[in-house]
Structure formats: structure tokens, C-alpha cells
Write a protein that holds these residues in place. Structure first.
Motif, mmCIF file in Angstrom:
data_model
loop_
_atom_site.group_PDB
_atom_site.id
_atom_site.type_symbol
_atom_site.label_atom_id
_atom_site.label_comp_id
_atom_site.label_asym_id
_atom_site.label_seq_id
_atom_site.Cartn_x
_atom_site.Cartn_y
_atom_site.Cartn_z
ATOM 1 N N LEU A 1 0.851 -1.191 0.000
ATOM 2 C CA LEU A 1 0.000 0.000 0.000
ATOM 3 C C LEU A 1 0.890 1.246 0.000
ATOM 4 O O LEU A 1 1.642 1.468 0.957
ATOM 5 N N ASN A 2 0.800 1.997 -1.069
ATOM 6 C CA ASN A 2 1.654 3.189 -1.232
ATOM 7 C C ASN A 2 3.121 2.884 -0.948
ATOM 8 O O ASN A 2 3.818 3.627 -0.251
ATOM 9 N N LYS B 1 -8.440 2.705 7.100
ATOM 10 C CA LYS B 1 -7.351 3.690 7.205
ATOM 11 C C LYS B 1 -7.901 5.103 7.409
ATOM 12 O O LYS B 1 -7.168 6.089 7.322
ATOM 13 N N GLN B 2 -9.197 5.200 7.631
ATOM 14 C CA GLN B 2 -9.882 6.483 7.845
ATOM 15 C C GLN B 2 -9.663 7.457 6.685
ATOM 16 O O GLN B 2 -9.402 8.638 6.873
ATOM 17 N N ILE B 3 -9.749 6.897 5.473
ATOM 18 C CA ILE B 3 -9.614 7.720 4.273
ATOM 19 C C ILE B 3 -10.995 7.873 3.636
ATOM 20 O O ILE B 3 -11.675 6.869 3.387
ATOM 21 N N THR C 1 -12.352 11.348 -1.777
ATOM 22 C CA THR C 1 -11.248 12.313 -1.903
ATOM 23 C C THR C 1 -10.004 11.689 -2.533
ATOM 24 O O THR C 1 -8.978 12.341 -2.643
ATOM 25 N N VAL C 2 -10.122 10.417 -2.921
ATOM 26 C CA VAL C 2 -8.922 9.738 -3.422
ATOM 27 C C VAL C 2 -9.187 9.029 -4.751
ATOM 28 O O VAL C 2 -10.335 8.805 -5.149
ATOM 29 N N VAL D 1 -2.911 4.768 -3.407
ATOM 30 C CA VAL D 1 -4.031 5.628 -3.023
ATOM 31 C C VAL D 1 -3.524 7.060 -3.050
ATOM 32 O O VAL D 1 -2.593 7.420 -2.320
ATOM 33 N N LEU D 2 -4.099 7.837 -3.950
ATOM 34 C CA LEU D 2 -3.582 9.195 -4.178
ATOM 35 C C LEU D 2 -4.684 10.228 -4.038
ATOM 36 O O LEU D 2 -5.869 9.906 -4.141
#
Lengths: 66, 258
Positions: free
Chosen positions: A5-6, A25-27, A31-32, A59-60
Motif C-alpha cells: 500500500l503506497n 485507514k480512515q480515508i 477524496t482519493v 491511493v492518491l
């Protein structure tokens, strides 16, 4: 199982979708952008795409830039 | 004077100043910078999410009316730029892309050949492509052929605030290239943006000079006015330059005559 991951080897639970990984991951999903093994995952497919051992995930998101 | 419209990628803009979102000490000034500059087009970059620390989201500070222009910074080859552009489009904020292909870390000079290759691929995929390049006529021509929507030559290296070091080459691009010329990078002062516009550039992109000013909001306003002033000067058709003095007052009817 493990995914990259990343760029970092990360242990995750089995039977995880892209969406549940982001959640863990609280994303915030909207927004990604996510690339799985160099293929873009459309955001409306985050819940359906399941992760496998050894997957490469990127994940960007947008950041400040010129 | 009829309204002066800046048209690019099939859209019309009243402002000819493009701004960026990098280097602000506090992103919360970005909305006020957008307002005071009048800018309608703004750049962002795409990066990995930091999984270890929670940071603010720059998108929260970009007014909704702004045209987003993601860049491909970090790309060192055409393939990497194409990959970043496709990811940026998948964010769902439109199909504009500023191509940056850079492998030189000291001067951050763009690779014209790789940039042209990426431009051709992305233009065919329907992107509105704005490539960042050296002020070079042959590169610019290759971008026209590749389907770019504009050409963005540098004034001086990124972030240097050194102004229009490429002045003579910019003049040639403005004269020879039919696409909009947007002077990008290195513009450090409003006077330099004004000069680029007086020369006939179609627009300027300014990030560092605004973001690193002590008062970014006031500097953004100054840049907005400078770009407008330069544009109006260009449209008004400046008078000729002369080596010797040419009197502004009549040379007859002096008191001492006769």
C-alpha cells in the motif's frame, strides 16, 4: 494477508474490498483515486473490488502544487 | 472595448491569470487569493495519501467555480505523465492536465521530447493538454502537432522568482505559435507578468510569487491587476520606440521667438 500500500508492505484482513481498506485507514473514499496493480479502480467500484495477497495499491489525492 | 475573452479547451474565461496551490504556509488563504486575483484556473498536484498522519485536503479550499488544472509533477517520462494524468482524471474533476515531465532536479527543466510524446497520447484520449516546456520554437511546434490546447513556456526555472529570462524566445513563440501562450514558471513580480502580457502572451501562471509573499492575498490582487494592465496595453497597440527624443509639446510659439 499482505498488500503493498503506497509502497509499504501492509497486513490487512482477508476478504477486504478497496472500500473497507480505505475505511480502515480512515480515508474518505471520494477524496482519493485508487490504482490496483496499475489499473485504475473506478470510485463506484470500490465496494466490489476485493483485494488479494500481494496486490499493489496506490491511493492518491490532490495536494497543493503549481 | 468589447469584452476580452480568454478561450481554452472550449471554455471561456475573463481572467488571464492562472494560479497554483503549492507552497502556501496556510492553505486557508487560497479562497481569498482566488478572489483577490480574479483567477479562474488553478493547479494542483497528485500525490500518495500520507497514511501515517492526517493532513488537510487542499480541495476543501478551492472555490467550486475554479477550473481545476492538475499537473503531472513527479513524472520523469512520458509514460509516467500519462499514468498520472489518467489518475487525475479519475478523481472526477475534469479532463484538463498540465504536463510536467522533469528528470533534472537542480533546475527542474522540462523534457520537451517526453512532454510532446505524453501530449500526443493524452490529446488523443480527449484531455485538454497544457504542456510546460522550455521556450523553444521546435518543441512548441511539436506540441501544436501533438494536439496541445496551449503551450506553457517557462520565464525562468520553477520557483526562482527571476522573471522573464527567456524573453527573446517567448517573443518568438508568441509570434509564431497559433495556440495560446501561457508563460509559466519563474515570474516573480507583477511587473514581469505585465511585461509578458504586453508582449502578447495570452496568459500567465503564477504560484510561488503569490504563495511566498508576506501577504499572498495582496500580491494576488497585484498580479491580477498587472496581467490585466499588460493585456490592455497589448490590445491598445503600443507606440513605436525611437532612439532620439521626439518632443511631446509643440516646437513652435515659444516666448523667446521673434
Amino acid at each position: 494477508m499482505n498488500v503493498i500500500l503506497n509502497g509499504i508492505e501492509t497486513e490487512i484482513l482477508d476478504q477486504m474490498s478497496v472500500f473497507t481498506l480505505l475505511e480502515s485507514k480512515q480515508i474518505t473514499a471520494d477524496t482519493v483515486v485508487v490504482e490496483l496493480n496499475k489499473e485504475i479502480v473506478p470510485s463506484d467500484n470500490f465496494e466490489n473490488v476485493m483485494l488479494n495477497d500481494g496486490d499493489h495499491l496506490e491511493v492518491l489525492r490532490f495536494v497543493g502544487g503549481g | 472595448m468589447s469584452e476580452d475573452i480568454f478561450e481554452i479547451g472550449g471554455l471561456k474565461f475573463s481572467s488571464r491569470l492562472l494560479t497554483g496551490t503549492g507552497k502556501y504556509s496556510d492553505d486557508s488563504v487560497i479562497p481569498a487569493v482566488c478572489e483577490s486575483s480574479g483567477s479562474q484556473i488553478i493547479t494542483v498536484a497528485l500525490r500518495r495519501v500520507d497514511l501515517e498522519s492526517k493532513t488537510g485536503n487542499v480541495m476543501d479550499f478551492i472555490p467550486k467555480h475554479m477550473q481545476l488544472l492538475p499537473n503531472t509533477s513527479g513524472a520523469r517520462t512520458a509514460d509516467e505523465a500519462v499514468r498520472i494524468a489518467r489518475l487525475a482524471r479519475a478523481m472526477g474533476c475534469g479532463d484538463w492536465i498540465k504536463i510536467e515531465v522533469i528528470s533534472d532536479s537542480k533546475y527542474l527543466l522540462p523534457d520537451g521530447y517526453e512532454t510532446a510524446k505524453a501530449t500526443e497520447i493524452l490529446a488523443k484520449e480527449g484531455f485538454v493538454v497544457l504542456p510546460y516546456v522550455n521556450a523553444d520554437l521546435y518543441i512548441a511546434r511539436s506540441l501544436v502537432d501533438a494536439g496541445a490546447a496551449a503551450v506553457m513556456p517557462l520565464g525562468s526555472p520553477i520557483g526562482t522568482n527571476r522573471g522573464l529570462k527567456t524573453r527573446e524566445m517567448l517573443r518568438i513563440l508568441i509570434e509564431e505559435i497559433s495556440l495560446p501562450i501561457i508563460v509559466d514558471a519563474g515570474i516573480g513580480r507583477p511587473s514581469e507578468a505585465c511585461e509578458a502580457m504586453e508582449m502578447g502572451a495570452d496568459a500567465c501562471l503564477v504560484n510561488t510569487a503569490i504563495a511566498t509573499a508576506c501577504d499572498p492575498i495582496m500580491m494576488a490582487k497585484a498580479f491580477g491587476r498587472a496581467v490585466k494592465a499588460g493585456r490592455e496595453a497589448y490590445l491598445s497597440g503600443p507606440g513605436a520606440k525611437h532612439r532620439n527624443a521626439i518632443a511631446s509639446s509643440p516646437l513652435t510659439g515659444f516666448l523667446s521667438e521673434g
